[in-house]
Design an enzyme around this catalytic site. Structure first.
Site, PDB file in Angstrom:
ATOM      1  CB  CYS A 120       9.771 -25.503 -34.901  1.00 58.31           C
ATOM      2  SG  CYS A 120      10.250 -24.260 -33.694  1.00 58.31           S
ATOM      3  CB  CYS A 154       7.344 -23.153 -33.237  1.00 54.53           C
ATOM      4  SG  CYS A 154       8.816 -22.595 -34.105  1.00 54.53           S
TER       5      CYS A 154
END
Lengths: 109, 320
Positions: free
Chosen positions: A37, A34
């Protein structure tokens, strides 16, 4: 980036580490793949350093910990949840900056 | 200390501007912004950036552009710009922890995903509603999902999501796609993708349960509504420019895009704009990069004129 203040939460230690914690706990749901993230990581690390003793901060990898991820119906990351006394008191979905994270935490201190 | 050039934003436009400014020895300072790397950080394979015949992953392309700009001396700062003052010289650009001064500013803040604007959409964001297939597709393994939108991004997301989802329904408000022919063909040929034409998402259910279980769709030609049982909704209906910072300081069109003239000039001399923040027509990585190059060259010329007053383009404020 120093991350010595960041805990690692798992399906196994979540109930003790988060729900039964004395202080509020900020949980960052994330995964390796991700991008946002990873982009938020410095903000999470900095926040953890600033709130030592007041709020504990930890990360939960959604790939490795499906049961907690399911329990809180997390279907998008990054998701940051703030727990207090075993309950979710606030959450933010998506990439935000440190100021936004701080504001959320400060609302509940 | 005043920087010659401050670049705000780190997508293809910002990084190309930084590369050219660095090579012109202008030692640009780049404020990368919250979504460092820009929209390409959320994509998978980029197949239309020249020079990569086999395609390249979006994040890899951005990392390479960043390395290239850094190699020539661009200074990168993580963090977000919280305020700018373009009304005085030097211009100021403020981040969470510092205020920077610049003789020129290149704005490359790009655009962010547009939302449908439903209250239920906001309530279920991260619990079924997403704007990032590569981030959140993983959560929908074996589940039926929907993508709303009809452009290249929507098709790319739909095709990518077939890796996880049992079925992908594309919801589009027109009866034809805006996506390029090659993307349309891929989507039409895919056994897991079906289409709902002339259709809009009227409601997302069920915010009360905290999880997405179905959509209420309305066909605006027939007026008929129906329920579509899906667990995920990926919104890919376009982008809005990131220009809130500049409201009241720079000229914008009705949709908030910065207006540029004579290349990349904004209405404030010394402030330039490039990439998606000023482009609602082309919106490609390569056009963003091209306009980033233009912005750096425009800034360089502006600084040269400023240094040599006899060929000055702009009149200085009246001196008493």
């Amino acid at each position: 980036m120093a991350s010595e203040h960041i805990q690692t939460f798992t399906d196994g230690n979540f109930d003790t580490g988060v729900l039964k914690a004395e202080t509020p706990v900020l949980v960052d749901f994330w995964a390796e793949w991700c991008g946002p993230c990873r982009a938020m990581e410095p903000a999470i690390n900095a926040l953890a350093g600033d709130y030592v003793g007041k709020v504990s901060v930890g990360k939960l990898n959604v790939d490795d910990n499906p049961s907690i991820t399911m329990r809180y119906m997390v279907r998008g990351i990054p998701t940051v949840m703030l727990f207090k006394g075993g309950q979710i008191v606030d959450q933010i979905v998506g990439l935000v900056d440190k100021t936004t994270l701080k504001q959320m935490v400060d609302r509940h201190l | 200390m005043s920087h010659s050039v401050i670049v705000i934003g780190s997508g293809p436009a910002g990084l190309t501007a930084a590369l050219y400014a660095a090579r012109a020895n202008l030692k640009p300072l780049m404020i990368e912004g919250l979504e460092a790397g820009g929209q390409l950080m959320m994509t998978t394979a980029v197949e239309n950036f020249p020079g990569f015949p086999e395609g390249i992953m979006g994040p890899d392309l951005m990392a390479a552009m960043r390395d290239q700009a850094q190699r020539f001396g661009a200074e990168m700062r993580r963090g977000n710009v919280t305020a700018v003052d373009l009304t005085r010289r030097p211009f100021t650009v403020t981040t969470e922890d510092k205020t920077h001064e610049g003789r020129t500013v290149i704005i490359a803040t790009g655009a962010s995903a547009k939302l449908l604007g439903l209250a239920s959409e906001r309530a279920l964001m991260g619990h079924g509603v997403s704007t990032c297939a590569t981030c959140d597709g993983f959560f929908f393994r074996g589940k039926p999902i929907a993508v709303v939108g009809g452009g290249d991004s929507a098709m790319e997301e739909a095709i990518f999501l077939t890796r996880f989802a049992s079925h992908v329904t594309v919801i589009h408000r027109r009866d034809t796609l805006r996506a390029s022919k090659i993307m349309q063909d891929k989507a039409f040929a895919h056994p897991k993708i079906s289409f709902e034409w002339n259709t809009e998402v009227e409601e997302i259910r069920d915010p009360g349960e905290g999880v997405l279980s179905s959509l209420t769709l309305r066909n605006h030609v027939t007026g008929a509504t129906k329920q579509l049982g899906v667990e995920g909704l990926f919104v890919a209906i376009g982008h809005v420019p990131n220009t809130t910072l500049f409201k009241g300081q720079l000229e914008m069109d009705g949709n908030g895009f910065l207006i540029t003239r004579d290349g990349t000039r904004t209405n404030v001399a010394g402030v330039f704009a490039c990439g998606d923040v000023q482009d609602h027509v082309y919106r490609q990585a390569i056009t963003a990069a091209g306009s980033g190059c233009m912005a750096a060259l425009d800034a360089q010329r502006y600084l040269e004129h400023e240094a040599a007053p006899e060929v000055r383009l702009e009149k200085s404020p009246e001196v008493r």
